[in-house]
Design an enzyme around this catalytic site. Structure first.
Site, PDB file in Angstrom:
ATOM      1  N   GLY A  75      25.959  46.211  41.145  1.00  0.00           N
ATOM      2  CA  GLY A  75      26.223  45.257  40.080  1.00  0.00           C
ATOM      3  C   GLY A  75      27.107  44.120  40.542  1.00  0.00           C
ATOM      4  N   CYS A  76      27.784  43.504  39.606  1.00  0.00           N
ATOM      5  CA  CYS A  76      28.667  42.378  39.914  1.00  0.00           C
ATOM      6  C   CYS A  76      29.731  42.777  40.922  1.00  0.00           C
ATOM      7  CB  CYS A  76      29.322  41.892  38.619  1.00  0.00           C
ATOM      8  SG  CYS A  76      30.627  40.675  38.869  1.00  0.00           S
ATOM      9  N   PHE A  77      29.860  42.002  41.991  1.00  0.00           N
ATOM     10  CA  PHE A  77      30.817  42.388  43.035  1.00  0.00           C
ATOM     11  C   PHE A  77      32.271  42.211  42.632  1.00  0.00           C
ATOM     12  CE2 PHE A  77      29.191  38.281  45.379  1.00  0.00           C
ATOM     13  CZ  PHE A  77      29.670  37.470  44.369  1.00  0.00           C
TER      14      PHE A  77
END
Length: 253
Positions: A75-77
């Site tokens: 997902g979003c880092f």
């Protein structure tokens, strides 16, 4: 008689404030594509996190005692980076891209979902303080939902896939064995979809993405999706936890 301000002053001040806020929003949008927070989170609550077994096999401490690396996508880092920055034994976490070419390793291109890149974090750690298997346990238990295919929470697309990028046969073996172990134990309600693939190249993301949660703790996406994960990390892994990122007062209770 009390002085009464002119009736036109208050509307003028309000209009000026609206214009100023709009200008700030436009300025921010030129630096970064906003991620939309979702208030219908499917992740466990603070008191209902996923309790996982330790990996049955792990990588032995190398004889040379050099720093090791692991590259993970989930997902979003922003949130993944923040999770691993809080762990003892981790010396550096860098957000970036893996899976595609150098020419397309930019946020604007990766966000389109057509580059084969995933948003990843490159984690440097001391194997005498934390093992590869322990990092995987945190990854599966807290950092993301490994049963979501090509998405995490409000983020959709293959750039948000769950993936472990291995650099050695040992990393591949331990990762695949742990996934099999978790599936056999039915640790999750659905099968794990995490890919285990060789790392071809890691490309660091733009500077403004690095340490994003630490620099932007009040950013709406961070407050909704990332700060609760950090609080769960503190509760579930107190022996590994170190406070690098201060949580907001809302989550400090």
């Amino acid at each position: 008689m009390r002085y009464q301000p002119l009736s036109w002053i208050r509307p003028l001040i309000l209009a000026s404030s609206v214009v100023l806020l709009a200008a700030i929003a436009i300025s921010l949008s030129s630096r970064i594509t906003l991620r939309t927070p979702s208030f219908n989170s499917s992740l466990p609550s603070d008191t209902n996190f996923v309790a996982l077994p330790d990996p049955e096999i792990d990588i032995a401490v190398p004889s040379n005692l050099n720093q090791q690396t692991i590259v993970l996508a989930g997902g979003c880092f922003w949130g993944i980076e923040a999770i691993f920055e809080q762990l003892k034994g981790v010396s550096q976490v860098v957000s970036g891209y893996s899976g595609g070419s150098a020419e397309t390793a930019t946020y604007s291109q990766v966000s389109l979902g057509k580059t084969q890149h995933a948003e990843v974090v490159n984690i440097t750690y001391d194997p005498t303080q934390i093992s590869y298997g322990q990092l995987l346990k945190v990854y599966f238990a807290v950092a993301h939902d490994p049963t979501q295919l090509n998405q995490q929470l409000p983020d959709r697309g293959s750039q948000y896939r769950s993936a472990i990028f291995f650099t050695t046969p040992e990393q591949q073996q331990v990762a695949q064995a742990y996934i099999q172990q978790l599936d056999q134990a039915q640790s999750f309600q659905k099968p794990i979809v995490t890919q285990v693939v060789p790392l071809q190249k890691f490309y660091a993301a733009e500077t403004y993405h690095q340490d994003f949660v630490q620099h932007n703790p009040n950013y709406p996406y961070v407050v909704v999706h990332d700060l609760p994960k950090l609080k769960r990390l503190e509760k579930q892994f107190p022996e590994l936890y170190r406070e690098q990122i201060k949580l907001s007062s809302f989550y400090s209770r």
